[in-house]
Design an enzyme around this catalytic site. Sequence first.
Site, PDB file in Angstrom:
ATOM      1  N   ASP A   1      45.385 -44.567  -2.876  1.00 12.34           N
ATOM      2  CA  ASP A   1      44.763 -45.447  -2.921  1.00 12.34           C
ATOM      3  C   ASP A   1      45.587 -46.749  -3.116  1.00 12.34           C
ATOM      4  O   ASP A   1      45.073 -48.077  -2.496  1.00 12.34           O
ATOM      5  CB  ASP A   1      44.286 -45.804  -4.238  1.00 12.34           C
ATOM      6  CG  ASP A   1      42.486 -44.554  -4.296  1.00 12.34           C
ATOM      7  OD1 ASP A   1      42.629 -43.907  -3.238  1.00 12.34           O
ATOM      8  OD2 ASP A   1      42.389 -44.334  -5.261  1.00 12.34           O
ATOM      9  N   GLY A   2      46.873 -46.648  -3.162  1.00 11.48           N
ATOM     10  CA  GLY A   2      47.650 -47.912  -3.118  1.00 11.48           C
ATOM     11  C   GLY A   2      47.895 -48.207  -1.789  1.00 11.48           C
ATOM     12  O   GLY A   2      47.858 -49.460  -1.217  1.00 11.48           O
TER      13      GLY A   2
ATOM     14  N   SER B   1      40.707 -51.744 -14.989  1.00 15.45           N
ATOM     15  CA  SER B   1      39.685 -52.159 -16.029  1.00 15.45           C
ATOM     16  C   SER B   1      39.069 -51.119 -16.831  1.00 15.45           C
ATOM     17  O   SER B   1      39.073 -51.218 -17.820  1.00 15.45           O
ATOM     18  CB  SER B   1      38.636 -52.676 -15.304  1.00 15.45           C
ATOM     19  OG  SER B   1      37.481 -53.139 -16.128  1.00 15.45           O
ATOM     20  N   LEU B   2      38.972 -49.874 -16.132  1.00 14.90           N
ATOM     21  CA  LEU B   2      38.565 -48.435 -16.858  1.00 14.90           C
ATOM     22  C   LEU B   2      39.561 -48.010 -17.945  1.00 14.90           C
ATOM     23  O   LEU B   2      38.915 -47.869 -18.974  1.00 14.90           O
ATOM     24  CB  LEU B   2      38.126 -47.661 -16.056  1.00 14.90           C
ATOM     25  CG  LEU B   2      37.811 -46.239 -16.542  1.00 14.90           C
ATOM     26  CD1 LEU B   2      36.219 -46.456 -16.894  1.00 14.90           C
ATOM     27  CD2 LEU B   2      37.470 -45.184 -15.323  1.00 14.90           C
TER      28      LEU B   2
END
Length: 295
Positions: A77-78, A194-195
Amino acid sequence: MSERKLKFAIFGNEYQPEKSTVFQHIIGILKAHGAELVYDRCFYDFLTKDLSLKLGPDDVFDEDDMDADFAVTMGGDGTFLKAATRVGPKKIPLMGINTGRLGFLADILPGEAAEAIDAVYNGDYIIEEHTSIEIQCEGEEMDINPYALNDIALLKRDHASMITIRTSVNGEYLVTYQADGLIVSTPTGSTAYSLSNGGPIMIPSTNILCITPVAPHSLNIRPIVINDDSVITFTVESRSHSFLAAIDGRSKKLKEGTTVSVRKAPFTISFVKRPAKRYFSTLREKMMWGVDTRQ
């Protein structure tokens, strides 16, 4: 009938030498379709110099100086995040082949790459538009990419005391946070930083943003969801007289008192998705909902 000629911009993780065979396999699939390939220079140098791969007379590009029909990332994902805000302004659809770990964004496994690329040539795909956000700093020149697909965070520096963040939404005062930091998250980024700080999961198609405090001093301070056409303004005070702005993980040091604003970027990021791959099924799989962890 011959296949239409497509051009792909290739991005990848330069820190995965053990994935050499996978990278070669995916490039081979694209070339078998007669695709024209252009490589991000850093990844091209990694493939040709570090891995000694023979790629042929392919072009390279720097920064966002590229033109393509599609973009492909090979990494986690990075890697996907780094590519997203480079291709987003050009409206180049992006597909991520996951050679990393979790893969919320890069959701195509290497074993599925041939099927996914075939689907692109057959037109058997859908395009999802994902909100991106941008940061502006009054009196400060932004010498890094100001756009984020996941989140923009204002954070205390290492070993510093918590910071004070006066926050307004559309010019209306909201609250002054005392915390280790504050995150503004897009729906796409709601399953990321955030999660982990107690923020809600937001469906990518929703037109909202979330403001999530990081380790707030007051326990009754909670995340708040707002419309994504809002402009959020911050003024930060810090005992160390400086703080960090993290834009999808890219950090910039800012001076205390700098007025920072976050708003929706003037472009969305186009994701290439297979029709059978839906958000809720990915969410269940990645979050391991329904899995009996006692086994």
